[in-house]
Write a protein that holds these residues in place. Sequence first.
Motif, PDB file in Angstrom:
ATOM      1  N   GLY A 111      35.294  35.298  56.323  1.00 52.96           N
ATOM      2  CA  GLY A 111      34.256  36.269  56.643  1.00 52.96           C
ATOM      3  C   GLY A 111      33.887  37.206  55.515  1.00 52.96           C
ATOM      4  O   GLY A 111      32.961  38.019  55.662  1.00 52.96           O
ATOM      5  N   ALA A 112      34.566  37.133  54.377  1.00 55.92           N
ATOM      6  CA  ALA A 112      34.227  37.995  53.236  1.00 55.92           C
ATOM      7  C   ALA A 112      32.903  37.552  52.636  1.00 55.92           C
ATOM      8  O   ALA A 112      32.510  36.379  52.727  1.00 55.92           O
ATOM      9  N   ASP A 113      32.218  38.483  52.009  1.00 51.30           N
ATOM     10  CA  ASP A 113      30.926  38.187  51.377  1.00 51.30           C
ATOM     11  C   ASP A 113      31.079  37.028  50.398  1.00 51.30           C
ATOM     12  O   ASP A 113      32.033  36.976  49.616  1.00 51.30           O
ATOM     13  N   GLU A 114      30.112  36.118  50.433  1.00 51.11           N
ATOM     14  CA  GLU A 114      30.193  34.922  49.601  1.00 51.11           C
ATOM     15  C   GLU A 114      30.095  35.221  48.109  1.00 51.11           C
ATOM     16  O   GLU A 114      30.397  34.351  47.288  1.00 51.11           O
ATOM     17  N   ARG A 115      29.667  36.420  47.737  1.00 48.04           N
ATOM     18  CA  ARG A 115      29.607  36.753  46.304  1.00 48.04           C
ATOM     19  C   ARG A 115      31.005  36.839  45.686  1.00 48.04           C
ATOM     20  O   ARG A 115      31.153  36.800  44.467  1.00 48.04           O
ATOM     21  N   PHE A 116      32.039  36.963  46.535  1.00 45.63           N
ATOM     22  CA  PHE A 116      33.406  37.064  46.029  1.00 45.63           C
ATOM     23  C   PHE A 116      34.040  35.671  45.918  1.00 45.63           C
ATOM     24  O   PHE A 116      35.080  35.378  46.531  1.00 45.63           O
ATOM     25  N   ALA A 117      33.401  34.820  45.106  1.00 43.68           N
ATOM     26  CA  ALA A 117      33.930  33.478  44.873  1.00 43.68           C
ATOM     27  C   ALA A 117      35.071  33.543  43.874  1.00 43.68           C
ATOM     28  O   ALA A 117      35.109  34.410  42.986  1.00 43.68           O
ATOM     29  N   SER A 118      36.020  32.650  44.005  1.00 45.52           N
ATOM     30  CA  SER A 118      37.188  32.634  43.125  1.00 45.52           C
ATOM     31  C   SER A 118      36.770  32.593  41.660  1.00 45.52           C
ATOM     32  O   SER A 118      35.907  31.805  41.262  1.00 45.52           O
ATOM     33  N   GLY A 119      37.373  33.465  40.855  1.00 52.60           N
ATOM     34  CA  GLY A 119      37.099  33.506  39.420  1.00 52.60           C
ATOM     35  C   GLY A 119      36.021  34.488  39.014  1.00 52.60           C
ATOM     36  O   GLY A 119      35.901  34.815  37.831  1.00 52.60           O
ATOM     37  N   LYS A 120      35.228  34.997  39.976  1.00 52.10           N
ATOM     38  CA  LYS A 120      34.160  35.938  39.639  1.00 52.10           C
ATOM     39  C   LYS A 120      34.762  37.283  39.206  1.00 52.10           C
ATOM     40  O   LYS A 120      35.793  37.726  39.710  1.00 52.10           O
ATOM     41  N   LEU A 121      34.072  37.935  38.277  1.00 49.19           N
ATOM     42  CA  LEU A 121      34.538  39.213  37.733  1.00 49.19           C
ATOM     43  C   LEU A 121      33.763  40.384  38.325  1.00 49.19           C
ATOM     44  O   LEU A 121      32.545  40.303  38.528  1.00 49.19           O
ATOM     45  N   PHE A 122      34.478  41.487  38.552  1.00 48.44           N
ATOM     46  CA  PHE A 122      33.885  42.701  39.099  1.00 48.44           C
ATOM     47  C   PHE A 122      34.466  43.927  38.378  1.00 48.44           C
ATOM     48  O   PHE A 122      35.558  43.862  37.806  1.00 48.44           O
ATOM     49  N   ALA A 123      33.718  45.017  38.436  1.00 52.59           N
ATOM     50  CA  ALA A 123      34.194  46.297  37.913  1.00 52.59           C
ATOM     51  C   ALA A 123      34.125  47.327  39.027  1.00 52.59           C
ATOM     52  O   ALA A 123      33.209  47.296  39.859  1.00 52.59           O
ATOM     53  N   GLY A 124      35.094  48.236  39.051  1.00 50.59           N
ATOM     54  CA  GLY A 124      35.111  49.280  40.064  1.00 50.59           C
ATOM     55  C   GLY A 124      36.474  49.936  40.143  1.00 50.59           C
ATOM     56  O   GLY A 124      37.354  49.675  39.319  1.00 50.59           O
ATOM     57  N   PHE A 125      36.654  50.794  41.139  1.00 49.24           N
ATOM     58  CA  PHE A 125      37.922  51.505  41.282  1.00 49.24           C
ATOM     59  C   PHE A 125      38.976  50.606  41.903  1.00 49.24           C
ATOM     60  O   PHE A 125      38.705  49.873  42.857  1.00 49.24           O
ATOM     61  N   THR A 126      40.176  50.690  41.343  1.00 49.59           N
ATOM     62  CA  THR A 126      41.273  49.856  41.809  1.00 49.59           C
ATOM     63  C   THR A 126      42.594  50.568  41.591  1.00 49.59           C
ATOM     64  O   THR A 126      42.679  51.541  40.843  1.00 49.59           O
ATOM     65  N   SER A 127      43.633  50.070  42.222  1.00 46.17           N
ATOM     66  CA  SER A 127      44.967  50.641  42.038  1.00 46.17           C
ATOM     67  C   SER A 127      45.551  50.189  40.708  1.00 46.17           C
ATOM     68  O   SER A 127      45.097  49.204  40.111  1.00 46.17           O
ATOM     69  N   TRP A 128      46.572  50.911  40.256  1.00 41.63           N
ATOM     70  CA  TRP A 128      47.296  50.537  39.038  1.00 41.63           C
ATOM     71  C   TRP A 128      48.319  49.471  39.429  1.00 41.63           C
ATOM     72  O   TRP A 128      49.483  49.761  39.714  1.00 41.63           O
ATOM     73  N   SER A 129      47.881  48.236  39.438  1.00 38.30           N
ATOM     74  CA  SER A 129      48.731  47.127  39.847  1.00 38.30           C
ATOM     75  C   SER A 129      48.227  45.850  39.196  1.00 38.30           C
ATOM     76  O   SER A 129      47.137  45.831  38.615  1.00 38.30           O
ATOM     77  N   GLU A 130      49.014  44.794  39.289  1.00 39.54           N
ATOM     78  CA  GLU A 130      48.597  43.522  38.705  1.00 39.54           C
ATOM     79  C   GLU A 130      47.705  42.722  39.648  1.00 39.54           C
ATOM     80  O   GLU A 130      46.895  41.900  39.204  1.00 39.54           O
ATOM     81  N   TYR A 131      47.856  42.967  40.942  1.00 39.13           N
ATOM     82  CA  TYR A 131      46.987  42.359  41.952  1.00 39.13           C
ATOM     83  C   TYR A 131      46.639  43.440  42.965  1.00 39.13           C
ATOM     84  O   TYR A 131      47.397  44.399  43.163  1.00 39.13           O
ATOM     85  N   VAL A 132      45.484  43.281  43.626  1.00 37.13           N
ATOM     86  CA  VAL A 132      45.088  44.274  44.619  1.00 37.13           C
ATOM     87  C   VAL A 132      44.294  43.603  45.732  1.00 37.13           C
ATOM     88  O   VAL A 132      43.459  42.731  45.485  1.00 37.13           O
TER      89      VAL A 132
END
Length: 370
Positions: A111-132
């Motif tokens: 059900g997630a938006d189809e723009r979030f295909a595997s391998g696609k890059l995004f910029a924005g706020f995130t936690s200080w972690s290796e995965y989120v």
Amino acid sequence: VVERQVEEQQQRNQIEMAATLNEAIGKTHKVVLFKAYCPEGLPQLGENFEVVERQVEAPKAGEVLFEVMALSVDPYMRARMKNIKSYAPGFSLGESPQGAGVLRVVQAGEGADERFASGKLFAGFTSWSEYVLMGKDALAGLSALPTDETTLSPLNFLSGLGMPSMTAYFGLLRVCAPKEGETVLVTGAAGAVGSMVGQIARLHGCRVIGTAGTDEKCDFLRTECGFDVAINYKTTEDMSAAIAAAAPNGIDCFFDNVGGPIADAVWTHLNLFARVAQCGAIAGYNAATPSMRPDRDWIVITKRIKLQGILVTDWQEEKGEFLGAMSKWIAAGKIRIRETHRHGLENIIDAFNDMMNGENIGKMIVVVKE
């Protein structure tokens, strides 16, 4: 035929990347947690922050799992490590701090938006972690990065096309509003914001003066950024005299990232109706209480100075204007981007402290995933 072969190869690469990324699910990754407030001085790993191991979880319905590629460390974060009221909420004890980053999609839940295909890059706020893992609200704040052939690195969206440059763009053009032939002085000029302020001012026909703390930084300002004068404040005995020599006709626009004694020296050389953009005051960020400057009141009154504090969020709705203008300048070679990289999530506190101590030229970025 060639186009079909290229497309087929891209599809194979996408499938291979997705398989590789999905292997991370179920394994452990590093997460930085905020452990204790730091009212003064520089934060320390162990005392104020800790690195722990957590399991990488698969995304639930509507969620997206990202691999964190890079993280930004910025001076404004220093206030978030204190138990004080500020324009940005403080870091929460026991939780991972948040900051700007570059992310790569690992897997999207049902059900997630189809723009979030595997391998696609995004910029924005995130936690200080290796995965989120991100849900609907966090996903709405992400911006997709271009996937076509470009001279820009994804990390440039934390620097030349990121928050620091946007601060420089609007702070200079909207608050200082420089006119051709005027003199602009920038403190902290070799940093992520200052180096962009000077280059934008130069593009608008201004005489540009910058202050920095090493000869290497001053050379960078003159040779790469096109500053007319760069003053090493650490080796200059009389800053006021140096500023007077660099700006014989006075200063019309002052973009201050530093505050403290360096700013004091600048204020005495401001012209009538000068404009001051107060972006930062890093000279006092590690102090328990901020310093006040009532001695400037008379200068503001008698010279009719326009003084305005700036936060980049004031122009969030106009971000498109900034991206359009800056992209063209960068593509045309009129704006130069410089970054300083530190590697490994476990080194993010050292990277932050190096930035606070002026060890960077341009934007300090922590590369989490090579």
